[in-house]
Design a protein around this motif. Structure first.
Motif, short mmCIF file in Angstrom:
data_model
loop_
_atom_site.label_atom_id
_atom_site.label_comp_id
_atom_site.label_asym_id
_atom_site.label_seq_id
_atom_site.Cartn_x
_atom_site.Cartn_y
_atom_site.Cartn_z
N PHE A 107 -25.46 -3.10 -84.73
CA PHE A 107 -24.82 -3.28 -86.02
C PHE A 107 -25.88 -3.35 -87.11
O PHE A 107 -25.75 -2.74 -88.17
CB PHE A 107 -23.99 -4.55 -86.00
CG PHE A 107 -23.01 -4.65 -87.13
CD1 PHE A 107 -23.35 -5.31 -88.29
CD2 PHE A 107 -21.77 -4.06 -87.06
CE1 PHE A 107 -22.45 -5.40 -89.35
CE2 PHE A 107 -20.87 -4.15 -88.09
CZ PHE A 107 -21.21 -4.82 -89.24
N ALA A 108 -26.93 -4.10 -86.84
CA ALA A 108 -27.99 -4.23 -87.83
C ALA A 108 -28.68 -2.90 -88.07
O ALA A 108 -28.99 -2.55 -89.21
CB ALA A 108 -29.02 -5.27 -87.37
N ALA A 109 -28.89 -2.14 -86.99
CA ALA A 109 -29.54 -0.84 -87.13
C ALA A 109 -28.68 0.10 -87.95
O ALA A 109 -29.18 0.87 -88.78
CB ALA A 109 -29.82 -0.24 -85.76
N ILE A 110 -27.36 0.03 -87.75
CA ILE A 110 -26.47 0.91 -88.49
C ILE A 110 -26.45 0.53 -89.96
O ILE A 110 -26.54 1.38 -90.84
CB ILE A 110 -25.05 0.85 -87.89
CG1 ILE A 110 -25.03 1.59 -86.56
CG2 ILE A 110 -24.03 1.47 -88.83
CD1 ILE A 110 -23.82 1.31 -85.71
N THR A 111 -26.33 -0.77 -90.23
CA THR A 111 -26.30 -1.19 -91.64
C THR A 111 -27.63 -0.89 -92.31
O THR A 111 -27.66 -0.54 -93.48
CB THR A 111 -25.96 -2.68 -91.78
OG1 THR A 111 -26.78 -3.43 -90.89
CG2 THR A 111 -24.52 -2.94 -91.44
N GLU A 112 -28.70 -1.00 -91.55
CA GLU A 112 -30.01 -0.69 -92.14
C GLU A 112 -30.15 0.82 -92.36
O GLU A 112 -30.72 1.26 -93.35
CB GLU A 112 -31.12 -1.20 -91.23
CG GLU A 112 -32.49 -1.12 -91.88
CD GLU A 112 -33.60 -1.73 -91.04
OE1 GLU A 112 -33.29 -2.29 -89.98
OE2 GLU A 112 -34.76 -1.63 -91.44
N ALA A 113 -29.63 1.61 -91.41
CA ALA A 113 -29.73 3.06 -91.54
C ALA A 113 -28.95 3.56 -92.74
O ALA A 113 -29.34 4.52 -93.38
CB ALA A 113 -29.21 3.74 -90.27
N LEU A 114 -27.84 2.89 -93.03
CA LEU A 114 -27.05 3.32 -94.16
C LEU A 114 -27.81 3.12 -95.45
O LEU A 114 -27.81 3.97 -96.33
CB LEU A 114 -25.73 2.53 -94.21
CG LEU A 114 -24.77 3.01 -95.30
CD1 LEU A 114 -24.35 4.42 -95.09
CD2 LEU A 114 -23.57 2.11 -95.37
N THR A 115 -28.47 1.97 -95.59
CA THR A 115 -29.29 1.65 -96.77
C THR A 115 -28.59 1.99 -98.06
O THR A 115 -29.15 2.54 -98.98
CB THR A 115 -30.67 2.35 -96.74
OG1 THR A 115 -30.48 3.76 -96.76
CG2 THR A 115 -31.46 1.94 -95.54
#
Lengths: 428, 66
Positions: free
Chosen positions: B56-64
């Motif tokens: 989840f964190a990786a996805i939210t970070e990837a969205l930026t």
């Protein structure tokens, strides 16, 4: 006689808002630079450290309506000042944190601070620019990305030379101090700024609706649903870019563009951010002239077309890079168009709270992330992209054929109510 | 996760009763919405059928995006 604001006042307020947004950008965009150094020191594991970022995003998103309520009641100055103190405190704690608990506490504090600044600056832009809400909100939102572009390299250099703790301390206190300083210059308009230009493409309400009234209107919930659809599509797409690049065997293929050469995936991610940033004020400006729903229809249709292009010809590295860039270029406009539409529909007085309520659609969209992951694991990324295409097509149709007439009818009823309210009472 | 989500959503009609009688409707409404959103996010992250927090964190970070 009530004081009138000078013509340049609104541009100064916009500039201050953009600068404040630039100062909070690193709390989101710069976090990734600190993860490995923290892990190298404490060995907590990337997953546990990354969870702090999730906590930050969640608190930043869901607390915006509460912070916005304070803005509409007490003005932007005190809330942004509070936000500046909180973001400084968050990174101060991060610089001293020797446990995950402290890291998560700092994430909560940082989320509260960032949300305070974000919600206030967007709301203030909506109040100062009632006839250019799209451009104003877009420029403010773009400041968020622009700030990161300026400071990410200095942060990375400081981490390398002095360590991550000094970087947290220096940039945290510096960014917080600048936000606190700028807060003293922020204010709402002296008078409710009258709409200077009336155009059929940009209908405006004459009634300021409270949050209580707003959440009782179908038009708000329709905007909310469209926002969720498009935002969830963006979340899903961002997660699938790397897997699709590897499956198409273009991830590491070098691409030369604009005098630069990079691997296709790296180029795509970099270009996505640039297009996302520029797309916000650009589509905001377009919507000010073309109309909100018309621009939504164009943007969401282009998004669907970009994904179709990606799926059909994405094995070519250049097509892969440009189709993803186009997609994120039109995706980012939801952060300018929806606040602007909210302001047009429900008025300026409670614009910050109302826009804050709508902004939580981003948080709601994130609940669909686990579903996309399950679908991707079961059926592959092509199924996820089919969903993204569907969501954008439905959103485009809803915007033009449902939201537009619904909002027109809603605003026409407002006109009638406003004219009845000012009609003098005839005494017998 | 289903039970936790159901319990959280069951607060909605009770919140409606409070809103109907409250003088500070706006403040309670935004506070309730924020609390509900944060609780549902927590359930999504740590519930039994949840996405791993790192993903989840990786996805939210990837969205930026904000």
């Amino acid at each position: 006689m009530e004081r009138l604001d000078s013509p340049s006042a609104k541009w100064w307020q916009l500039a201050f808002g953009v600068l404040c947004m630039a100062m909070i950008a690193n709390l989101q965009y710069g976090w990734t630079l600190f993860v490995d150094p923290i892990d190298a020191k404490f060995h907590w594991g990337r997953a546990a450290i990354q969870f702090a970022f999730t906590v930050f995003v969640a608190t930043e998103t869901w607390l915006v309506p509460v912070e916005a309520w304070f803005v509409d009641r007490y003005g932007p100055r005190i809330v942004v000042c509070f936000g500046g103190v909180m973001i400084a405190l968050a990174w101060f704690i991060n610089s001293r944190a020797d446990s995950l608990t402290l890291l998560y506490a700092a994430a909560v504090i940082g989320g509260i601070g960032a949300g305070s600044v974000y919600g206030t600056c967007v709301g203030n832009a909506l109040k100062w620019f009632p006839h250019r809400r799209g451009l104003a909100a877009g420029a403010t939102a773009a400041g968020f990305g622009a700030g990161a572009a300026v400071t990410v390299v200095p942060i990375a250099k400081m981490i390398a030379s002095s360590g991550y703790q000094d970087a947290f301390l220096f940039f945290g206190l510096g960014q917080g101090a600048i936000v606190v300083l700028l807060s003293f210059f922020l204010r709402k308009p002296s008078l409710a700024v009258p709409v200077q230009r009336k155009t059929l493409r940009l209908p405006q309400t004459k009634i300021d609706r409270t949050p209580r009234e707003v959440v009782r209107t179908p038009v708000f919930w329709l905007m909310y649903a469209i926002f969720v659809m498009v935002a969830s599509g963006g979340l899903m797409a961002a997660a699938q870019i790397a897997p699709i690049a590897h499956d198409f065997k273009v991830a590491d293929v070098p691409v030369s563009l604009f005098g630069l050469q990079m691997a296709a995936l790296t180029f795509a991610i970099s270009l996505d951010r640039i297009f996302d940033g520029f797309g916000r004020p650009f589509f905001g400006y377009v919507s000010d002239n073309l109309g909100r729903e018309n621009t939504m229809f164009i943007a969401f249709s282009i998004a669907a077309a970009a994904i179709i292009l990606l799926l059909t010809y994405g094995t070519h590295p250049l097509v892969f890079v440009f189709s993803t860039a186009i997609y994120f270029g039109v995706f980012g406009e939801i952060y300018s168009l929806f606040p602007a539409t909210c302001g047009d529909t429900f008025g300026s007085k409670f614009a910050t709270t109302n826009a804050g309520l709508l902004y939580t659609a981003k948080g709601t969209a994130s609940f669909l992330v686990p579903i996309a992951s399950i679908i991707s694991a079961t059926y592959g990324w092509s199924a996820v992209f089919a969903i993204i295409i569907g969501l954008n097509v439905v959103a485009a149709i809803l915007a033009l054929f449902v939201l537009k007439p619904l909002r027109t009818r809603f605003l026409t009823e407002d006109e009638g109510a406003a004219s009845v309210a000012v009609r003098p009472v005839q005494l017998a | 996760m289903t039970i936790a989500t159901t319990l959280a959503l069951q607060s909605v009609p009770f919140a409606g009763l409070v809103f109907a009688r409250s003088k500070n409707w706006d403040l309670f409404a935004v506070a309730y919405l924020s609390a509900l959103g944060l609780i549902l996010t927590l359930i999504t992250l740590v519930g039994d059928a949840s996405l791993a927090p790192a993903d989840f964190a990786a996805i939210t970070e990837a969205l930026t995006t904000n």
